[in-house]
Design a protein around this motif. Sequence first.
Motif, PDB file in Angstrom:
ATOM      1  N   THR A  99       0.823  -1.215   0.000  1.00  0.00           N
ATOM      2  CA  THR A  99       0.000   0.000   0.000  1.00  0.00           C
ATOM      3  C   THR A  99       0.856   1.263   0.000  1.00  0.00           C
ATOM      4  O   THR A  99       0.697   2.129  -0.870  1.00  0.00           O
ATOM      5  CB  THR A  99      -0.931   0.003   1.222  1.00  0.00           C
ATOM      6  N   LEU A 141     -16.628   8.610   0.292  1.00  0.00           N
ATOM      7  CA  LEU A 141     -16.772   7.333   1.005  1.00  0.00           C
ATOM      8  C   LEU A 141     -18.177   7.194   1.587  1.00  0.00           C
ATOM      9  O   LEU A 141     -18.800   6.125   1.489  1.00  0.00           O
ATOM     10  CB  LEU A 141     -15.724   7.233   2.125  1.00  0.00           C
ATOM     11  N   SER A 169     -20.621   6.585  -1.225  1.00  0.00           N
ATOM     12  CA  SER A 169     -20.504   5.226  -1.759  1.00  0.00           C
ATOM     13  C   SER A 169     -21.166   4.213  -0.836  1.00  0.00           C
ATOM     14  O   SER A 169     -21.786   3.244  -1.311  1.00  0.00           O
ATOM     15  CB  SER A 169     -19.034   4.875  -1.967  1.00  0.00           C
ATOM     16  N   VAL A 170     -21.066   4.449   0.459  1.00  0.00           N
ATOM     17  CA  VAL A 170     -21.746   3.556   1.401  1.00  0.00           C
ATOM     18  C   VAL A 170     -23.260   3.678   1.220  1.00  0.00           C
ATOM     19  O   VAL A 170     -23.993   2.662   1.225  1.00  0.00           O
ATOM     20  CB  VAL A 170     -21.325   3.886   2.845  1.00  0.00           C
ATOM     21  N   VAL A 227     -24.819   4.531  -1.492  1.00  0.00           N
ATOM     22  CA  VAL A 227     -25.154   3.870  -2.758  1.00  0.00           C
ATOM     23  C   VAL A 227     -25.184   2.359  -2.566  1.00  0.00           C
ATOM     24  O   VAL A 227     -26.075   1.660  -3.094  1.00  0.00           O
ATOM     25  CB  VAL A 227     -24.129   4.280  -3.834  1.00  0.00           C
ATOM     26  N   SER A 228     -24.236   1.854  -1.816  1.00  0.00           N
ATOM     27  CA  SER A 228     -24.189   0.405  -1.583  1.00  0.00           C
ATOM     28  C   SER A 228     -25.426  -0.067  -0.838  1.00  0.00           C
ATOM     29  O   SER A 228     -26.009  -1.118  -1.169  1.00  0.00           O
ATOM     30  CB  SER A 228     -22.927   0.054  -0.799  1.00  0.00           C
ATOM     31  N   ARG A 229     -25.858   0.717   0.134  1.00  0.00           N
ATOM     32  CA  ARG A 229     -27.034   0.294   0.908  1.00  0.00           C
ATOM     33  C   ARG A 229     -28.316   0.417   0.084  1.00  0.00           C
ATOM     34  O   ARG A 229     -29.249  -0.375   0.247  1.00  0.00           O
ATOM     35  CB  ARG A 229     -27.143   1.132   2.187  1.00  0.00           C
ATOM     36  N   ILE A 230     -28.375   1.379  -0.813  1.00  0.00           N
ATOM     37  CA  ILE A 230     -29.527   1.469  -1.708  1.00  0.00           C
ATOM     38  C   ILE A 230     -29.574   0.240  -2.623  1.00  0.00           C
ATOM     39  O   ILE A 230     -30.650  -0.300  -2.922  1.00  0.00           O
ATOM     40  CB  ILE A 230     -29.457   2.772  -2.531  1.00  0.00           C
ATOM     41  N   SER A 231     -28.421  -0.224  -3.031  1.00  0.00           N
ATOM     42  CA  SER A 231     -28.368  -1.431  -3.857  1.00  0.00           C
ATOM     43  C   SER A 231     -28.944  -2.630  -3.102  1.00  0.00           C
ATOM     44  O   SER A 231     -29.687  -3.448  -3.676  1.00  0.00           O
ATOM     45  CB  SER A 231     -26.926  -1.716  -4.266  1.00  0.00           C
ATOM     46  N   LEU A 232     -28.596  -2.716  -1.816  1.00  0.00           N
ATOM     47  CA  LEU A 232     -29.134  -3.823  -1.002  1.00  0.00           C
ATOM     48  C   LEU A 232     -30.653  -3.678  -0.853  1.00  0.00           C
ATOM     49  O   LEU A 232     -31.389  -4.676  -0.877  1.00  0.00           O
ATOM     50  CB  LEU A 232     -28.457  -3.847   0.364  1.00  0.00           C
ATOM     51  N   LEU A 233     -31.119  -2.447  -0.704  1.00  0.00           N
ATOM     52  CA  LEU A 233     -32.558  -2.236  -0.590  1.00  0.00           C
ATOM     53  C   LEU A 233     -33.274  -2.640  -1.880  1.00  0.00           C
ATOM     54  O   LEU A 233     -34.337  -3.288  -1.845  1.00  0.00           O
ATOM     55  CB  LEU A 233     -32.832  -0.764  -0.262  1.00  0.00           C
ATOM     56  N   VAL A 234     -32.694  -2.261  -2.987  1.00  0.00           N
ATOM     57  CA  VAL A 234     -33.289  -2.636  -4.271  1.00  0.00           C
ATOM     58  C   VAL A 234     -33.338  -4.155  -4.390  1.00  0.00           C
ATOM     59  O   VAL A 234     -34.343  -4.737  -4.853  1.00  0.00           O
ATOM     60  CB  VAL A 234     -32.488  -1.996  -5.423  1.00  0.00           C
ATOM     61  N   ASN A 235     -32.279  -4.828  -4.000  1.00  0.00           N
ATOM     62  CA  ASN A 235     -32.250  -6.286  -4.075  1.00  0.00           C
ATOM     63  C   ASN A 235     -33.326  -6.913  -3.203  1.00  0.00           C
ATOM     64  O   ASN A 235     -33.974  -7.896  -3.614  1.00  0.00           O
ATOM     65  CB  ASN A 235     -30.859  -6.781  -3.677  1.00  0.00           C
ATOM     66  N   VAL A 270     -36.186  -5.515  -2.259  1.00  0.00           N
ATOM     67  CA  VAL A 270     -37.500  -5.228  -2.839  1.00  0.00           C
ATOM     68  C   VAL A 270     -37.744  -6.140  -4.039  1.00  0.00           C
ATOM     69  O   VAL A 270     -38.858  -6.674  -4.222  1.00  0.00           O
ATOM     70  CB  VAL A 270     -37.593  -3.735  -3.226  1.00  0.00           C
ATOM     71  N   TYR A 271     -36.728  -6.334  -4.838  1.00  0.00           N
ATOM     72  CA  TYR A 271     -36.888  -7.235  -5.987  1.00  0.00           C
ATOM     73  C   TYR A 271     -37.186  -8.648  -5.499  1.00  0.00           C
ATOM     74  O   TYR A 271     -37.991  -9.371  -6.109  1.00  0.00           O
ATOM     75  CB  TYR A 271     -35.627  -7.214  -6.833  1.00  0.00           C
ATOM     76  N   GLU A 309     -25.715  -7.109  -3.454  1.00  0.00           N
ATOM     77  CA  GLU A 309     -24.980  -6.267  -4.394  1.00  0.00           C
ATOM     78  C   GLU A 309     -23.885  -7.048  -5.113  1.00  0.00           C
ATOM     79  O   GLU A 309     -23.697  -6.898  -6.333  1.00  0.00           O
ATOM     80  CB  GLU A 309     -24.373  -5.077  -3.653  1.00  0.00           C
ATOM     81  N   ALA A 353     -20.036  -0.854  -3.873  1.00  0.00           N
ATOM     82  CA  ALA A 353     -19.934   0.587  -4.046  1.00  0.00           C
ATOM     83  C   ALA A 353     -19.227   1.235  -2.873  1.00  0.00           C
ATOM     84  O   ALA A 353     -18.529   2.247  -3.041  1.00  0.00           O
ATOM     85  CB  ALA A 353     -21.326   1.193  -4.228  1.00  0.00           C
ATOM     86  N   HIS A 361     -31.893   7.258  -5.927  1.00  0.00           N
ATOM     87  CA  HIS A 361     -30.934   8.344  -5.695  1.00  0.00           C
ATOM     88  C   HIS A 361     -31.566   9.695  -5.962  1.00  0.00           C
ATOM     89  O   HIS A 361     -31.338  10.654  -5.220  1.00  0.00           O
ATOM     90  CB  HIS A 361     -29.694   8.147  -6.587  1.00  0.00           C
TER      91      HIS A 361
END
Lengths: 211, 756
Positions: A115, A183, A186-187, A189-197, A199-200, B547, B683, B732
Amino acid sequence: MTDPIGVWVGAILTLLVFSYLLGDTPLFRVAQAIFVGVAIGYAISAAVYLILLPLLFDPLIINPVMNSYLVIPLILGLLLLLKLRTAWAPVGNLSIAFLFGVGSALALGGALDGTLLPQLSAIVVPLDSLENVLLVAGTLGALLSFRFIQPQSGRFGARVVETVARGWGAFGRWFVMIALGALFASVAVSRISLLVNRVYFLLHDWLQIVK
Amino acid sequence: MIQCAQCGTKNRDGSKFCGDCGARLVQPSGLICPMCSTPNTVENVFCSKCGARLAPLTVAPVSEKTPPPTPIKGLSLPAKPAEPIAPADKAEPRQPIAPTLKPEREPSAPVTDTEPASPDAPPGDWLGRLQTLTPEEEAPVIPAAETPAPDSEPPTAEEASGWLARLRTAPTIEEQAPAEPSLPARASESVEIAEEDLPDWLRSSSPGQESAQDAAPKSKDAPSWMLPASEAEPIVAAPSADAEMPDWLKDTRAPIAPEPATPPSERLDWFKPVAAPPEMPPPIQATDAEIPEWLKTLKPQDEPPRAPIAQPHPLADTLDADGAPPVESPGEELLQALEGIAPSTQVEKPAWLTEAPHSETSEDEYLPDWLRTTPSGATPTPEPSIEAGALEALGEVPEWIAALKPVEQPVPTLVESGPLETTGPLSGLRGILPLASAVTEPHAPPQPAPVNPFKESARLFESILGAPALAPAMPAKPTHRAWTMRPLIYLLLLLAILIPFFIPDLAGSSLRTFGTPTADLYDTIEKLQPNSIVVLSFDYDPGSSGEMDLQATALARHLMQRRARIIALSTLDPTGAQIAQRVLDNAARAVGNYAYGTNYLNLGYIAGQEAGLRQLATAGFAPATRDYVRYQTLDKYPNLGNLQNWRNVALVIELAGAPEPLQKWMEQVQPRAGVKIAAGVSAAVEPRARAYRDAKQLTALMGGLVGAAQYEILSNQRGLAVISVGAQSTAHLVLLGVIALGNLMYWFARGRGKPK
């Protein structure tokens, strides 16, 4: 997901977790307790079947002579059990010390090689573009923003250096704030992705109203 | 520490009042010499400057045990013989002792040994011993009504100044005052004192300059009750001429050998000369010039009315005679002699004399019942003013004697000054600062004491440690507006997510794929040769599988389409192995003709975190001895090639749902294995993964749900990722609108003065 029981269990647990939107309800606590219990049970079974049996006991049982060195980790692991009793806990510190020592050495060496040095070399770029200039200036400014030393005074040169360092540090502090904001975003956004998953899952697998 | 004299509680140094009972504390320092005002410590019995006695002869119960044989020097007045004799020489700060009065030092005997108490008499009652005499022997002792018995005078004069009598209580002093090392030497030496050192009244009263030894009778002539006093102490006779001194007083001046067990019959002899009136010396005739004014004021016409006196006291008669009282007893003679010479010095009584309470019954207490009855049969009434009168008759008491005045044990009392509070919780207390004074008087701000920074820091640290742990802040109870706004936001967000599911290509068509890091990953996989070994590390848990599964599924399908051999493993936790198996099985079913053990293999969880990754980097797949599904050794899968080193591995794809696994791969494997590493991250990890991508440590990067959608589009396998990214985009937008609306409402409310 074709298992209807699994779908119903998953759907119910998902709704129990969503009940937290109304507050810390008992339904949420039930789902939380179930998750914790399942996770611990799975971790124990995985530790036994994925670690202890294939990596320790099987080699010792099948070919103990060739794998006699595995006695050392076995003893160190048994010493950890002594931590359960307060009077014997200091004996278990030997295993803890071994784990922390090895882990710290590997982490420090790896951080230097993987790093720190590569990241420092990454900013050595030709300043032929605005992106590269911002990259170098932002990196150095972020480092100067963490400069916690006594302000220099006295000679003119020292005062100039102090002024430049202070100004550059303030500039770098903005880079740090932007990075932290990125940061956090992005977190989110990541949690919205989990929410979308989730709901789907409810609409597709459980209710089957969405293809 | 200061110990409270009342309750014994130990108080801090500097305390003025006891913290337990509130009594005033006696400071350990500041004992002022009454003679020279030199401050002394409390341990000093005598002044360190002038030698004056500092510790008064405290009135303590007469010890019944044997007092130490201590000679007594100084003033000797008729005293009760039964009481212990105090060593006056110890209390003598100066040396005003006439050489003529110097007693001869003889082996002293304990007082109590010299005079056994009569069984009928009270302990220590010298008069009680007289009761044991026979009537014939008592006859000369008991005085007539008009002629007071000589033995009645000594106690009268003595008890008039009771503290003087207690000077002879040697045991008391020895017990209560610490003896100085030099005191015994001083007490034992024969003091030769010049005449000029004598007080005036002593000088004038002893014109003959006769020694006390000469004036003292022989031991056999002395009464038994006198023996202890005369032997235990160098008794100095009263300042009077030998000729003017009565015989009984002469006897008291001479040291007398102790006679511990003298029969009563033998004791009678000494009463005969003492009580014989013809042997009484002539009275001292004091002229008017010699009589002080204070004595003249004691004339009958000037005296205030007294309590009825049945038997006039001889001293009162003496005073009534206006300076020429008929001497009726040797004691009176002595008192009158003292009265006659007392005016030469100051007349004012010491304060302690004026303040001393006059006990009217104190004399009666010493009198046995048989003596309380006068010879005429009348019961003598206690004369209340006799003691005060006697003290006045003594006139001026020298200061050095005043310093010897025994005082009662200091009883700490509260300050009685100041107004008495009558109301409030402080009612009944005195000395409370008046409110007016507290308000009007200027108050100097207290000067801060020098603070030791180290102690202050230690005290602060201790207080922090001792402070109870604060409970976690409870979330504020939502207000009515919050309860109305929160479901509205939830509903808006749900609608934003639901709508794209019914409009599939809402956002997928606008997604850019060219020139992105995802495109680099796609190109890298496209360039793989068939049967290339690709390692997929499933380093995410079920919490982020919603995700990451989209990325893993898209990659697995593409890899299977490219006929790559997939080696799956997990280094974060054991759940990654289960997720890997599920994803690969689903992709193999979707692609078809792709079998476990032949085309892909699951090595399961690689334990050890950094150590396991380091072992992977240096020793190949040695940590993975068996596969995850069939639990067989790796040599059972020859189609997957040689996995002992990384040279056969074409690409490593790290699927990280958290930053830690990616960082460990970058730090432990990438610098040492020399293998290409690409990453598919969530993300939340993408900003940190971009740094490795920009540093060329990562060959390619796919981030979040957007990266998965891009990869589906690139690989021409549109699926859930593309649908989900549309829902994510609308969500969003809703969130941005809510944030903007919330800020606008806040600013408007702030402009109207309602921050909330």
